[in-house]
Design an enzyme around this catalytic site. Sequence first.
Site, PDB file in Angstrom:
ATOM      1  N   HIS A 179      10.098  -6.304  -0.199  1.00  0.00           N
ATOM      2  CA  HIS A 179       8.675  -6.466  -0.535  1.00  0.00           C
ATOM      3  C   HIS A 179       7.893  -7.135   0.605  1.00  0.00           C
ATOM      4  O   HIS A 179       6.956  -6.529   1.132  1.00  0.00           O
ATOM      5  CB  HIS A 179       8.527  -7.216  -1.866  1.00  0.00           C
ATOM      6  CG  HIS A 179       7.128  -7.651  -2.154  1.00  0.00           C
ATOM      7  ND1 HIS A 179       6.098  -6.766  -2.372  1.00  0.00           N
ATOM      8  CD2 HIS A 179       6.586  -8.891  -2.230  1.00  0.00           C
ATOM      9  CE1 HIS A 179       4.979  -7.437  -2.579  1.00  0.00           C
ATOM     10  NE2 HIS A 179       5.240  -8.737  -2.500  1.00  0.00           N
ATOM     11  N   HIS A 214       4.833 -14.586   2.711  1.00  0.00           N
ATOM     12  CA  HIS A 214       3.814 -14.855   1.696  1.00  0.00           C
ATOM     13  C   HIS A 214       4.373 -15.276   0.340  1.00  0.00           C
ATOM     14  O   HIS A 214       3.683 -15.901  -0.441  1.00  0.00           O
ATOM     15  CB  HIS A 214       2.850 -13.679   1.555  1.00  0.00           C
ATOM     16  CG  HIS A 214       3.355 -12.561   0.687  1.00  0.00           C
ATOM     17  ND1 HIS A 214       4.100 -11.532   1.175  1.00  0.00           N
ATOM     18  CD2 HIS A 214       3.227 -12.333  -0.648  1.00  0.00           C
ATOM     19  CE1 HIS A 214       4.397 -10.698   0.188  1.00  0.00           C
ATOM     20  NE2 HIS A 214       3.889 -11.157  -0.930  1.00  0.00           N
ATOM     21  N   GLU A 219       6.170 -19.795  -3.070  1.00  0.00           N
ATOM     22  CA  GLU A 219       6.047 -19.639  -4.508  1.00  0.00           C
ATOM     23  C   GLU A 219       7.407 -19.392  -5.176  1.00  0.00           C
ATOM     24  O   GLU A 219       7.662 -19.864  -6.273  1.00  0.00           O
ATOM     25  CB  GLU A 219       5.100 -18.478  -4.804  1.00  0.00           C
ATOM     26  CG  GLU A 219       4.697 -18.437  -6.255  1.00  0.00           C
ATOM     27  CD  GLU A 219       3.763 -17.283  -6.555  1.00  0.00           C
ATOM     28  OE1 GLU A 219       3.418 -16.532  -5.618  1.00  0.00           O
ATOM     29  OE2 GLU A 219       3.395 -17.139  -7.722  1.00  0.00           O
ATOM     30  N   ASP A 220       8.263 -18.667  -4.498  1.00  0.00           N
ATOM     31  CA  ASP A 220       9.493 -18.224  -5.156  1.00  0.00           C
ATOM     32  C   ASP A 220      10.732 -19.045  -4.824  1.00  0.00           C
ATOM     33  O   ASP A 220      11.753 -18.907  -5.506  1.00  0.00           O
ATOM     34  CB  ASP A 220       9.765 -16.752  -4.779  1.00  0.00           C
ATOM     35  CG  ASP A 220       8.696 -15.845  -5.350  1.00  0.00           C
ATOM     36  OD1 ASP A 220       8.029 -16.281  -6.314  1.00  0.00           O
ATOM     37  OD2 ASP A 220       8.514 -14.735  -4.836  1.00  0.00           O
ATOM     38  N   ASP A 230      -0.324  -7.100  -0.213  1.00  0.00           N
ATOM     39  CA  ASP A 230       0.616  -7.487  -1.266  1.00  0.00           C
ATOM     40  C   ASP A 230       0.356  -6.643  -2.518  1.00  0.00           C
ATOM     41  O   ASP A 230       1.261  -6.046  -3.096  1.00  0.00           O
ATOM     42  CB  ASP A 230       0.399  -8.989  -1.559  1.00  0.00           C
ATOM     43  CG  ASP A 230       1.327  -9.524  -2.631  1.00  0.00           C
ATOM     44  OD1 ASP A 230       2.471  -9.018  -2.742  1.00  0.00           O
ATOM     45  OD2 ASP A 230       0.912 -10.452  -3.354  1.00  0.00           O
ATOM     46  N   ASP A 252     -16.674  20.344  -2.822  1.00  0.00           N
ATOM     47  CA  ASP A 252     -16.440  19.446  -1.687  1.00  0.00           C
ATOM     48  C   ASP A 252     -15.135  18.670  -1.852  1.00  0.00           C
ATOM     49  O   ASP A 252     -15.121  17.463  -1.959  1.00  0.00           O
ATOM     50  CB  ASP A 252     -17.620  18.495  -1.487  1.00  0.00           C
ATOM     51  CG  ASP A 252     -17.982  17.762  -2.758  1.00  0.00           C
ATOM     52  OD1 ASP A 252     -17.495  18.162  -3.833  1.00  0.00           O
ATOM     53  OD2 ASP A 252     -18.735  16.772  -2.679  1.00  0.00           O
TER      54      ASP A 252
HETATM   55 MN    MN Z   1       4.082 -10.511  -3.021  1.00  0.00          MN
END
Ligand code: MN
Length: 756
Positions: free
Chosen positions: A89, A114, A118-119, A184, A304
Amino acid sequence: MKKTENKLEKPASAPDMTNKQIEKEEIVISEDQLSRERRQILEAYKFVNRAARPRLKGEDSKLIKKAFEFALEAHHGMRRKSGEPYIFHPIEVAEIVAEDMKLDAVSIAAALLHDVVEDVETITLDDIKREFGEQVATIVDGVTKVKSDKYAIDLSISQQAENFRKMLLGLSSDLRVIYVKLADRLHNMRTLSSMNEEKQRKIASETIYIYAPLAHRLGLYKVKSELEDLHLKYVNRQAYDDIANKLQETKAARDKFVEDFIAPLRGRLAESGFKIRIFGRPKSIYSIHNKIQTQRVPFDQIYDLFAIRIIIDKDYDEDERNKEKEDCWRVYSIVTDTYLPNPERLREWITQPRPNGYESLHTTVMSELGKWVEVQIRTKRMDEIAELGYAAHWKYKTYGKYAGRTKESKTEVFVFTPKGKLIHLPVGATVIDFAFEIHSEIGLKCLGAKVNTKLVPLGYELHNGDQVEILTSKQAKPTNDWLHYAKGTKAISKIKEFLRAERRTIIEKGKEDLAGKFAQAKLVWDEPTQTQYRLYLNYKTNANVFYEAGLGHISYKDVESFKKYLDRKEAKEEEKLRKREETKEVVEPKKDKKASKSEAIIIGEKTGIDYSFAKCCNPVFGDDVFGFITIHEGIKIHRNDCPNAVNMRANYGYRITGAVWQAKQEEQFITEIKIVGNDRIGIARDVTQMISSDMQINIAGLNIGVTNSNIFEGHIKVYVRDIQHLYGLLEKLRSIEGVVKVTRYDTEDNWEDLNG
Ligand code: MN
């Protein structure tokens, strides 16, 4: 920076509130699979590197490699719902950042990292800061803090705007936060199939309400289209598949049409010496779906399905913006020599790009098969901006107003219309700038604004995230003050343009009007007379006189008194010549009879009350004045800045009464001037000549003396019409050689009139 509280919201503890796809259960995985996965991870990482390489410098690739290794270690053993190792990811988010958004190494490193704070419980933001520096840490922190699930779905338009606002406010210090967040979200949407249906719908809706518009505002066309298509795929699978299949089925016929359409253009464009790329650009599934819905037509009747795009494949220098525009128009002319254009569908967004930075030249032409086809003409630079939005501006860093938009040097503020449209303005921009940015008509009629629902004045400075609603009025129009409020060049030039035009109109009107009044007074309307009138009124230019007339400030009576003045002037010529010779003589002031009968003043809102002018300060028309009630001599009028005023107000406040000037009368006011200078032969003559001959002012009294040290001091009593007239005289006298100081002469000694 403090650790965020997001750690408490672990997927395990709030499974319904998150779109994270972490699987923590133990799964038994074979050695074979593990080594296969390791190879795939390295493969994926190589993609990121390849995409980033053209823009890397210095230590950049070391930073990315370190971030990759750090994330790999941190996410070790974690898997997504799909079963694949979690590290895929962040790697793929980094790939979007590098490949689709073309961002820098700091953004790529932040994308890789990123999710670690958090994880992974053992890793804090401070760790990131220490290992990767302030900028990477700021982005990671921002991405972690923007919890889209804080925002409810199915909101009204204004609430969406509110969400945008908050989101941007939270991150505004570095736009790269938004890019990484979008990347993300895009990857989560690409891998949404492993979530349950309810979650799919929730995340897809959130995407269409919050993230796709955000991508659009930032001009990330590719990201926006993909987010929209993926949204449709998860909320209306049938419609999505239907359109996708039909597009597939009709592809061959469409390709043929595009090829036939392009063929004659290719030749002509090549002949013209342009190196170009030309191709058919399909519309997105989502936009076709929208068209089917809103126009209620079946797929086969949508014509179109694609546009033809022509890209001039050339690198221009920064100072060649005009050349780019010129080349686009040359291509346009080749296209319209080949196919007939629809004049109503010509769009030029080069001179004035769209708010999200989009630049292009669009036309719609008739194909040989009788079908309208949209043709988009742009340069390579414009195309990159169209596809990548602001992200591309990093590449064209030195170009204009988008230069260097980073945390260190952000030169713009981002604000919103009531409907949530993003508007970017230079830092320091005010309500006025915003109004003109929306539309010059709105700017010109701007009365004020509501910022975040509060009323604010025109000069209010806007801040990131403000939501601005402009209030207009038919009566509103620019004034000179607006030039102080406006900060941006666009607003300033529009205001100036308006004021110039308005002034021209008033001058024209005034000139006509004044010519009429001159005729009525039997005065010649020629330039010498106009100039004489201008000098009489003491204006700098004749245009200024016409302007005053245009504003209605000059009455027939004024012109009449000018006429009388001209008549008098001739008669008095002789007398004045004589006076000029009597330089060193004291002339007694004429008894100021006129003043006591004057009707120039209104006392306490009443006319007709007797008064006279105080001798200590000699007020003239236009001075700020007050009345002082004396015991034996009625009311005396003093200037507010009379040297005795403080004393009177302090000790006899109860005897003070208000006084204001009436509409201007044809009256002259006597007042006294003091002149100090270095004595030289002829200075007294120059002074009196200036007063009586050049300025045509009557002298009522004169006293000139020279001290031992050759200082010349004169006290002169003069008749003036008003304060402007007096100031004009003071100004003139100051210009005489040898004159050092010219002031009104006020005295405290003459503080007579108290008891009459
Ligand atoms: Mn993420």
